[in-house]
Enzyme design. Structure first.
Site, short mmCIF file in Angstrom:
data_model
loop_
_atom_site.label_atom_id
_atom_site.label_comp_id
_atom_site.label_asym_id
_atom_site.label_seq_id
_atom_site.Cartn_x
_atom_site.Cartn_y
_atom_site.Cartn_z
N LYS A 1 0.82 -1.21 0.00
CA LYS A 1 0.00 0.00 0.00
C LYS A 1 0.86 1.26 0.00
O LYS A 1 0.58 2.20 -0.74
CB LYS A 1 -0.94 0.02 1.21
CG LYS A 1 -1.94 -1.11 1.25
CD LYS A 1 -2.91 -0.99 2.42
CE LYS A 1 -2.27 -0.91 3.78
NZ LYS A 1 -1.54 -2.12 4.18
N ARG B 1 -10.87 1.23 9.76
CA ARG B 1 -10.54 -0.12 10.22
C ARG B 1 -11.78 -0.92 10.64
O ARG B 1 -11.69 -2.13 10.81
CB ARG B 1 -9.60 -0.05 11.43
CG ARG B 1 -8.21 0.42 11.09
CD ARG B 1 -7.32 0.36 12.31
NE ARG B 1 -6.02 0.95 12.06
CZ ARG B 1 -4.98 0.31 11.59
NH1 ARG B 1 -5.08 -0.97 11.31
NH2 ARG B 1 -3.84 0.92 11.39
N ARG C 1 13.08 -10.55 3.89
CA ARG C 1 13.54 -9.20 4.26
C ARG C 1 14.40 -9.28 5.53
O ARG C 1 15.46 -8.65 5.61
CB ARG C 1 12.34 -8.27 4.48
CG ARG C 1 12.74 -6.85 4.84
CD ARG C 1 11.57 -5.90 4.77
NE ARG C 1 10.64 -6.10 5.86
CZ ARG C 1 9.46 -5.51 5.94
NH1 ARG C 1 9.05 -4.72 4.97
NH2 ARG C 1 8.67 -5.73 6.97
N ARG D 1 13.80 -5.74 12.32
CA ARG D 1 12.70 -5.13 13.05
C ARG D 1 12.03 -6.18 13.92
O ARG D 1 11.87 -7.33 13.50
CB ARG D 1 11.66 -4.56 12.07
CG ARG D 1 12.17 -3.38 11.29
CD ARG D 1 11.26 -2.96 10.16
NE ARG D 1 9.85 -3.22 10.37
CZ ARG D 1 8.90 -2.90 9.50
NH1 ARG D 1 9.21 -2.32 8.37
NH2 ARG D 1 7.64 -3.16 9.76
N ARG E 1 -0.37 -10.33 12.97
CA ARG E 1 -0.84 -9.07 12.39
C ARG E 1 -1.79 -9.33 11.22
O ARG E 1 -2.79 -8.63 11.05
CB ARG E 1 0.34 -8.21 11.93
CG ARG E 1 1.11 -7.59 13.10
CD ARG E 1 2.37 -6.88 12.64
NE ARG E 1 2.06 -5.73 11.82
CZ ARG E 1 2.90 -5.20 10.93
NH1 ARG E 1 4.09 -5.74 10.73
NH2 ARG E 1 2.56 -4.14 10.23
#
Length: 196
Positions: A13, A88, A127, A139, A150
């Site tokens: 996005k 949301r 990643r 991260r 998530r």
């Protein structure tokens, strides 16, 4: 051009929103940034949000939508805006529709980047591996467990929002698994297509 972007974390996005911002000269609106700015500016809605936040509470949908509505009336949003990560909930989507209608505006498109959750988890793992190989710090949310959680939360909360927009023929599904340029072309085609 007023656009809502839906899609799970890692769907692309941000990449696509940046391209649309540059191409159409419209801002990407972050509810978190807007909330902080409204509090800092001391707007009436911002003051309400500040009082709730200082008590450790969650800012209610009505206040969040009020802040969004204030923001999309600013000069840089006159030609439109991109909402990413908002609404949301169906309640927020309904309140957004009412706030827009009250100002004589409407959404031009609701774009949902559809992706395969397993591929997203694989992307995040790659990643993280690339970051480690380069000697960087991974991260904390770039673990398969966190990403899976998530994604589950996203689908639980956002599936009803997708259905809400689909019910009024405003949802346009985009294959987020395609290469970046192909996704961009699909978005341009969806935006150029007449609304139902």
């Amino acid at each position: 051009m007023r656009i809502v972007f839906l899609g799970p974390p890692g769907a692309g996005k941000g990449t696509q929103a940046a391209r649309l911002m540059e191409r159409h000269g419209i801002p990407q609106l972050s509810t978190g940034d807007m909330l902080r700015a409204a509090v800092k500016a001391g707007t009436p809605v911002g003051l309400k949000a500040k009082a709730i936040m200082e008590q450790g509470g969650l800012v209610p949908d009505a206040i969040v939508v009020g802040i969004v509505a204030e923001r999309f009336m600013e000069p840089d949003a006159a030609k439109g805006f991109i909402l990413d990560g908002f609404p949301r909930t169906v309640g927020q989507a309904e309140a957004l529709d009412l706030a827009l209608e009250h100002r004589g505006l409407k959404l031009d498109a609701v774009l949902e980047l559809e992706v395969d959750p397993k591929v997203l988890v694989d992307r995040i793992e790659r990643r993280a591996a690339d970051t480690r190989a380069a000697g960087g710090t991974v991260r904390p949310d770039d673990t398969p467990e966190v990403v899976s959680k998530r994604l589950a939360t996203y689908h639980e909360q956002t599936a009803p929002v997708s259905s809400y927009y689909a019910g009024s023929n405003r949802l346009k599904a985009i294959d987020g698994m395609a290469p970046i340029e192909a996704v961009a072309e699909s978005i341009d085609a969806a935006l150029a297509a007449p609304a139902h």
